[in-house]
Design a protein around this motif. Structure first.
Motif, short mmCIF file in Angstrom:
data_model
loop_
_atom_site.label_atom_id
_atom_site.label_comp_id
_atom_site.label_asym_id
_atom_site.label_seq_id
_atom_site.Cartn_x
_atom_site.Cartn_y
_atom_site.Cartn_z
N ARG A 16 0.86 -1.20 0.00
CA ARG A 16 0.00 0.00 0.00
C ARG A 16 0.89 1.25 0.00
O ARG A 16 2.13 1.16 0.03
N ILE A 18 3.05 4.62 -0.44
CA ILE A 18 4.09 5.10 -1.36
C ILE A 18 4.74 3.95 -2.13
O ILE A 18 4.95 4.05 -3.34
N ASP A 37 6.04 -7.45 1.68
CA ASP A 37 5.33 -6.79 2.78
C ASP A 37 5.24 -7.81 3.91
O ASP A 37 5.56 -8.98 3.71
N ASN A 64 9.58 -10.07 6.62
CA ASN A 64 9.82 -8.99 7.57
C ASN A 64 11.17 -8.36 7.23
O ASN A 64 12.22 -8.98 7.46
N ALA A 65 11.14 -7.14 6.72
CA ALA A 65 12.36 -6.49 6.24
C ALA A 65 13.38 -6.28 7.36
O ALA A 65 14.57 -6.12 7.10
N ASN A 91 11.74 0.86 1.06
CA ASN A 91 10.60 1.73 1.37
C ASN A 91 9.91 1.39 2.68
O ASN A 91 9.29 2.27 3.30
N SER A 142 13.87 8.01 2.76
CA SER A 142 14.15 8.75 3.99
C SER A 142 12.93 9.62 4.30
O SER A 142 11.78 9.21 4.09
N TYR A 156 12.32 8.01 14.79
CA TYR A 156 12.02 8.02 13.34
C TYR A 156 13.02 8.90 12.60
O TYR A 156 13.58 8.50 11.57
N LYS A 160 15.74 7.85 9.74
CA LYS A 160 15.67 8.43 8.39
C LYS A 160 16.96 9.15 8.03
O LYS A 160 17.36 9.19 6.86
N GLY A 187 8.15 14.91 2.07
CA GLY A 187 7.57 15.75 3.11
C GLY A 187 6.30 15.10 3.62
O GLY A 187 6.30 13.91 3.94
N ILE A 189 3.11 13.37 2.99
CA ILE A 189 2.47 12.66 1.87
C ILE A 189 1.18 12.02 2.39
O ILE A 189 1.16 11.43 3.47
N THR A 191 -0.99 9.40 3.00
CA THR A 191 -1.09 7.93 3.04
C THR A 191 -1.69 7.54 4.40
O THR A 191 -1.92 8.40 5.25
P1 NAI Z 1 2.36 2.99 4.95
O1 NAI Z 1 2.27 2.68 6.40
O2 NAI Z 1 1.14 3.33 4.19
O3 NAI Z 1 3.09 1.78 4.19
C1 NAI Z 1 4.22 1.14 4.70
C2 NAI Z 1 4.23 -0.30 4.23
O4 NAI Z 1 5.38 -0.94 4.82
C3 NAI Z 1 2.99 -1.09 4.70
O5 NAI Z 1 2.47 -1.83 3.63
C4 NAI Z 1 3.54 -1.96 5.82
O6 NAI Z 1 2.84 -3.18 5.99
C5 NAI Z 1 4.97 -2.20 5.33
N1 NAI Z 1 5.85 -2.62 6.41
C6 NAI Z 1 5.88 -2.15 7.69
N2 NAI Z 1 6.79 -2.83 8.41
C7 NAI Z 1 7.35 -3.75 7.56
C8 NAI Z 1 8.35 -4.74 7.72
N3 NAI Z 1 8.96 -4.95 8.89
N4 NAI Z 1 8.67 -5.50 6.64
C9 NAI Z 1 8.06 -5.32 5.45
N5 NAI Z 1 7.10 -4.39 5.26
C10 NAI Z 1 6.75 -3.62 6.30
O7 NAI Z 1 3.47 4.13 4.84
P2 NAI Z 1 3.81 5.15 3.65
O8 NAI Z 1 3.30 6.47 4.05
O9 NAI Z 1 3.46 4.58 2.34
O10 NAI Z 1 5.40 5.22 3.83
C11 NAI Z 1 6.31 4.53 2.99
C12 NAI Z 1 7.70 5.00 3.35
O11 NAI Z 1 7.81 6.41 3.13
C13 NAI Z 1 8.08 4.77 4.81
O12 NAI Z 1 9.44 4.41 4.92
C14 NAI Z 1 7.85 6.13 5.43
O13 NAI Z 1 8.63 6.32 6.59
C15 NAI Z 1 8.28 7.04 4.30
N6 NAI Z 1 7.74 8.40 4.41
C16 NAI Z 1 6.38 8.63 4.42
C17 NAI Z 1 5.92 9.91 4.54
C18 NAI Z 1 4.46 10.25 4.54
O14 NAI Z 1 4.14 11.43 4.73
N7 NAI Z 1 3.57 9.32 4.35
C19 NAI Z 1 6.84 11.06 4.66
C20 NAI Z 1 8.21 10.70 4.62
C21 NAI Z 1 8.64 9.41 4.49
#
Ligand code: NAI
Length: 248
Positions: A16, A18, A37, A64-65, A91, A142, A156, A160, A187, A189, A191
């Motif tokens: 899901r 990003i 995932d 599990n990453a 990611n 990051s 966090y 990052k 920044g 985003i 989600t």
């Molecule tokens: P999200 O929570 O919607 O998606 C993250 C995905 O990573 C999920 O599908 C989750 O199940 C998976 N995940 C979590 N732990 C895991 C693990 N141990 N092993 C494998 N998969 C795992 O988050 P989003 O917003 O899509 O974020 C994606 C990346 O972008 C993250 O690294 C987040 O820190 C980064 N980010 C997001 C921002 C935002 O505003 N949404 C801003 C800056 C960075």
């Protein structure tokens, strides 16, 4: 012809958000996509179907990453299933926010393990594959808070910032092997991660953004496509902020 025609991409945590947007964009540009995932449930299967609609190979893997052995096992499987790995997007990420005085050791360890150690795990497993291919592009997800820090997000933000230093170090170490490594610092985003924030926190963020909107996952996917493609073949060790011009 798409920008990523003939390339194989591996994206972590892409069921899901990003990661999913990146997977869809990569497939639309001609890449075969392997993604991981924590669980491959109905929602992740739907993501697989959406990616497959672009007519390229796609496969989802439960992994599990944060786990070193599991990561090596899944990369072996992906290598066997896809034959190569040209692009790695680290990611997967989580938040466990809290002020330092209240932050538990578990909160610190979990965020560092999922956000930063995971990238070490995947880079460690993928670099030998990329070396044999004499090239590859690594992208670490990051955050702007990894550049500037953020109150109540010390764990966090530190994870990052680590992802930026990791990308810069790998860029320097592996450049001679044709492997590039860069970081994207998104920044705010829109989600699931940010939808969980209280309304007043969301409002505060919006006021800081010159473009006066939250970013979309697709805004990040566009930059991730540039960094994955040969259009960035002389770009390495960089961090690109994708944040609507935010100056924190
Ligand atoms: P999200 O929570 O919607 O998606 C993250 C995905 O990573 C999920 O599908 C989750 O199940 C998976 N995940 C979590 N732990 C895991 C693990 N141990 N092993 C494998 N998969 C795992 O988050 P989003 O917003 O899509 O974020 C994606 C990346 O972008 C993250 O690294 C987040 O820190 C980064 N980010 C997001 C921002 C935002 O505003 N949404 C801003 C800056 C960075």
């Amino acid at each position: 012809m798409g920008l990523l025609e003939g390339k194989v991409a591996l994206i972590t945590g892409a069921a899901r958000g990003i990661g999913k947007a990146i997977a869809l964009k990569y497939a639309s540009e001609g890449a075969d996509v392997a993604f991981t995932d924590l669980v491959i449930d109905e929602n992740a299967q739907k993501t697989v179907e959406e990616i497959a609609a672009y007519g390229h190979k796609v496969q989802a893997y439960a992994s599990n990453a944060a786990n070193f052995e599991e990561t090596h096992e899944v990369v072996e499987k992906i290598k066997a299933d896809f034959g190569k790995i040209d692009i790695l997007v680290n990611n997967a990420g989580i938040t466990k926010d809290g002020l330092m005085l209240k932050m538990t050791e578990q909160q610190w360890d979990a965020v560092l393990a999922v956000n930063l150690k995971s990238a070490f795990n995947f880079i460690h497993a993928c670099v030998p594959v990329m070396m044999r291919q004499k090239g590859g592009s690594i992208i670490n997800m990051s955050s702007v808070v990894g550049v500037h820090g953020n109150a109540a997000q010390a764990n966090y933000a530190a994870s990052k910032a680590g992802l930026i230093a990791l990308a810069k170090s790998i860029g320097q170490e592996m450049g001679r092997k044709g492997i590039r490594a860069n970081a994207i610092a998104p920044g705010f985003i829109e989600t699931a991660m940010t939808q969980a924030l209280p309304e007043e926190v969301r409002k505060e963020w919006m006021e800081k953004i010159p473009l006066r909107r939250g970013g979309t996952p697709e805004d990040i996917a566009d930059v991730a496509t540039f960094l994955a493609s040969d259009m960035s073949s002389y770009v390495s060790g960089q961090v690109i902020q994708v944040d609507g011009g935010m100056n924190m």
